[in-house]
Enzyme design. Structure first.
Site, PDB file in Angstrom:
ATOM      1  N   ASP A  28      33.939  35.064  31.629  1.00  0.00           N
ATOM      2  CA  ASP A  28      34.536  33.526  31.921  1.00  0.00           C
ATOM      3  C   ASP A  28      33.480  32.657  31.391  1.00  0.00           C
ATOM      4  O   ASP A  28      32.270  32.714  31.650  1.00  0.00           O
ATOM      5  CB  ASP A  28      34.869  33.354  33.558  1.00  0.00           C
ATOM      6  CG  ASP A  28      35.750  32.220  33.890  1.00  0.00           C
ATOM      7  OD1 ASP A  28      36.836  32.628  34.303  1.00  0.00           O
ATOM      8  OD2 ASP A  28      35.026  31.120  33.797  1.00  0.00           O
ATOM      9  N   ASN A  84      45.227  34.196  40.094  1.00  0.00           N
ATOM     10  CA  ASN A  84      45.636  32.782  40.886  1.00  0.00           C
ATOM     11  C   ASN A  84      47.123  32.787  40.196  1.00  0.00           C
ATOM     12  O   ASN A  84      47.338  32.623  38.842  1.00  0.00           O
ATOM     13  CB  ASN A  84      44.944  31.718  40.404  1.00  0.00           C
ATOM     14  CG  ASN A  84      43.467  31.881  41.173  1.00  0.00           C
ATOM     15  OD1 ASN A  84      43.392  32.414  42.271  1.00  0.00           O
ATOM     16  ND2 ASN A  84      42.432  31.641  40.489  1.00  0.00           N
ATOM     17  N   GLN A  91      45.625  28.031  39.632  1.00  0.00           N
ATOM     18  CA  GLN A  91      45.815  28.552  38.393  1.00  0.00           C
ATOM     19  C   GLN A  91      45.636  27.303  37.497  1.00  0.00           C
ATOM     20  O   GLN A  91      46.239  26.369  37.542  1.00  0.00           O
ATOM     21  CB  GLN A  91      47.195  29.266  38.335  1.00  0.00           C
ATOM     22  CG  GLN A  91      47.215  29.711  36.911  1.00  0.00           C
ATOM     23  CD  GLN A  91      48.631  30.381  36.445  1.00  0.00           C
ATOM     24  OE1 GLN A  91      49.531  30.548  37.474  1.00  0.00           O
ATOM     25  NE2 GLN A  91      48.664  31.144  35.498  1.00  0.00           N
ATOM     26  N   VAL A  93      44.902  27.951  33.920  1.00  0.00           N
ATOM     27  CA  VAL A  93      45.403  28.377  32.580  1.00  0.00           C
ATOM     28  C   VAL A  93      46.660  29.289  32.645  1.00  0.00           C
ATOM     29  O   VAL A  93      46.831  30.359  33.288  1.00  0.00           O
ATOM     30  CB  VAL A  93      44.436  29.237  31.758  1.00  0.00           C
ATOM     31  CG1 VAL A  93      45.012  29.880  30.380  1.00  0.00           C
ATOM     32  CG2 VAL A  93      43.138  28.487  31.707  1.00  0.00           C
ATOM     33  N   HIS A  97      46.286  36.317  33.672  1.00  0.00           N
ATOM     34  CA  HIS A  97      44.977  36.935  33.364  1.00  0.00           C
ATOM     35  C   HIS A  97      44.467  37.194  34.791  1.00  0.00           C
ATOM     36  O   HIS A  97      44.871  36.675  35.948  1.00  0.00           O
ATOM     37  CB  HIS A  97      43.982  35.820  32.980  1.00  0.00           C
ATOM     38  CG  HIS A  97      43.824  34.562  33.780  1.00  0.00           C
ATOM     39  ND1 HIS A  97      44.613  33.444  33.578  1.00  0.00           N
ATOM     40  CD2 HIS A  97      42.991  34.249  34.385  1.00  0.00           C
ATOM     41  CE1 HIS A  97      44.510  32.413  34.352  1.00  0.00           C
ATOM     42  NE2 HIS A  97      43.390  32.620  34.914  1.00  0.00           N
ATOM     43  N   HIS A  99      40.896  38.124  37.120  1.00  0.00           N
ATOM     44  CA  HIS A  99      39.480  37.740  37.375  1.00  0.00           C
ATOM     45  C   HIS A  99      38.890  38.844  37.960  1.00  0.00           C
ATOM     46  O   HIS A  99      39.546  39.540  38.928  1.00  0.00           O
ATOM     47  CB  HIS A  99      38.989  36.561  38.513  1.00  0.00           C
ATOM     48  CG  HIS A  99      39.649  35.351  37.716  1.00  0.00           C
ATOM     49  ND1 HIS A  99      38.869  34.350  37.213  1.00  0.00           N
ATOM     50  CD2 HIS A  99      40.923  34.807  38.279  1.00  0.00           C
ATOM     51  CE1 HIS A  99      39.566  33.202  36.939  1.00  0.00           C
ATOM     52  NE2 HIS A  99      40.605  33.400  37.495  1.00  0.00           N
TER      53      HIS A  99
HETATM   54  P1  AMP Z   1      42.460  30.122  36.529  1.00  0.00           P
HETATM   55  O1  AMP Z   1      41.837  29.027  37.211  1.00  0.00           O
HETATM   56  O2  AMP Z   1      42.655  31.449  37.609  1.00  0.00           O
HETATM   57  O3  AMP Z   1      43.664  29.794  35.737  1.00  0.00           O
HETATM   58  O4  AMP Z   1      41.405  30.661  35.577  1.00  0.00           O
HETATM   59  C1  AMP Z   1      41.071  30.173  34.398  1.00  0.00           C
HETATM   60  C2  AMP Z   1      39.674  30.786  34.169  1.00  0.00           C
HETATM   61  O5  AMP Z   1      39.549  30.556  32.861  1.00  0.00           O
HETATM   62  C3  AMP Z   1      38.527  29.699  34.722  1.00  0.00           C
HETATM   63  O6  AMP Z   1      37.723  30.767  35.585  1.00  0.00           O
HETATM   64  C4  AMP Z   1      37.826  29.142  33.473  1.00  0.00           C
HETATM   65  O7  AMP Z   1      36.202  29.052  33.744  1.00  0.00           O
HETATM   66  C5  AMP Z   1      38.288  29.988  32.441  1.00  0.00           C
HETATM   67  N1  AMP Z   1      38.214  29.786  31.048  1.00  0.00           N
HETATM   68  C6  AMP Z   1      38.830  28.357  30.686  1.00  0.00           C
HETATM   69  N2  AMP Z   1      38.542  28.269  29.330  1.00  0.00           N
HETATM   70  C7  AMP Z   1      37.911  29.331  29.017  1.00  0.00           C
HETATM   71  C8  AMP Z   1      37.357  29.776  27.563  1.00  0.00           C
HETATM   72  N3  AMP Z   1      37.406  29.242  26.550  1.00  0.00           N
HETATM   73  N4  AMP Z   1      36.568  31.002  27.696  1.00  0.00           N
HETATM   74  C9  AMP Z   1      36.161  31.663  28.876  1.00  0.00           C
HETATM   75  N5  AMP Z   1      36.952  31.373  29.801  1.00  0.00           N
HETATM   76  C10 AMP Z   1      37.378  30.265  30.013  1.00  0.00           C
END
Ligand code: AMP
Length: 111
Positions: A28, A84, A91, A93, A97, A99
């Protein structure tokens, strides 16, 4: 189309820790624990709630990868694997996915 799709397609770099035909895992970018990995099914699925029943085997894949990475990163004695689902849950993204968090004593409680 999300940033994770670009990572899967190799258009955006990542710190990759695992890849096979159906799953990719990388560090991450904004870690919330000493070990913070993201395990991402390659198929474009918005989130857990949108996972069709025919894709349920992907969850087994994710868990297998989580077990393997937990060993590799030496956190098998204590880690959290979470997803999430939806913006109300944090959430950001919208590509399914998970974590994988560990490397320190994790906070009590889940929310
Ligand atoms: P969520 O908030 O559960 O959707 O998690 C999205 C996660 O993606 C967050 O913890 C961000 O820090 C991580 N994230 C976003 N962009 C990138 C990236 N380019 N490379 C690695 N992690 C990322």
């Amino acid at each position: 189309m999300t940033i994770f799709k670009d990572i899967i397609d190799g258009k955006v770099p990542c710190d990759k820790v695992f890849e096979n035909e159906s799953v990719i895992a990388f560090k991450d970018i904004a870690p919330q624990a000493p070990i913070h990995l993201l395990i991402v099914p390659k198929k474009e699925i918005k989130n857990l709630q949108s996972l069709p029943s025919e894709d349920m085997p992907l969850l087994g894949e994710v868990i297998k990868v989580a077990q393997q990475l937990a060993k590799e990163f030496d956190i098998q004695e204590g880690y959290r694997l979470l997803t999430n689902n939806g913006s109300l849950a944090g959430q950001t993204v919208f590509h399914l996915h998970f974590h994988l968090l560990g490397g320190r004593r994790l906070n009590d409680g889940l929310a």
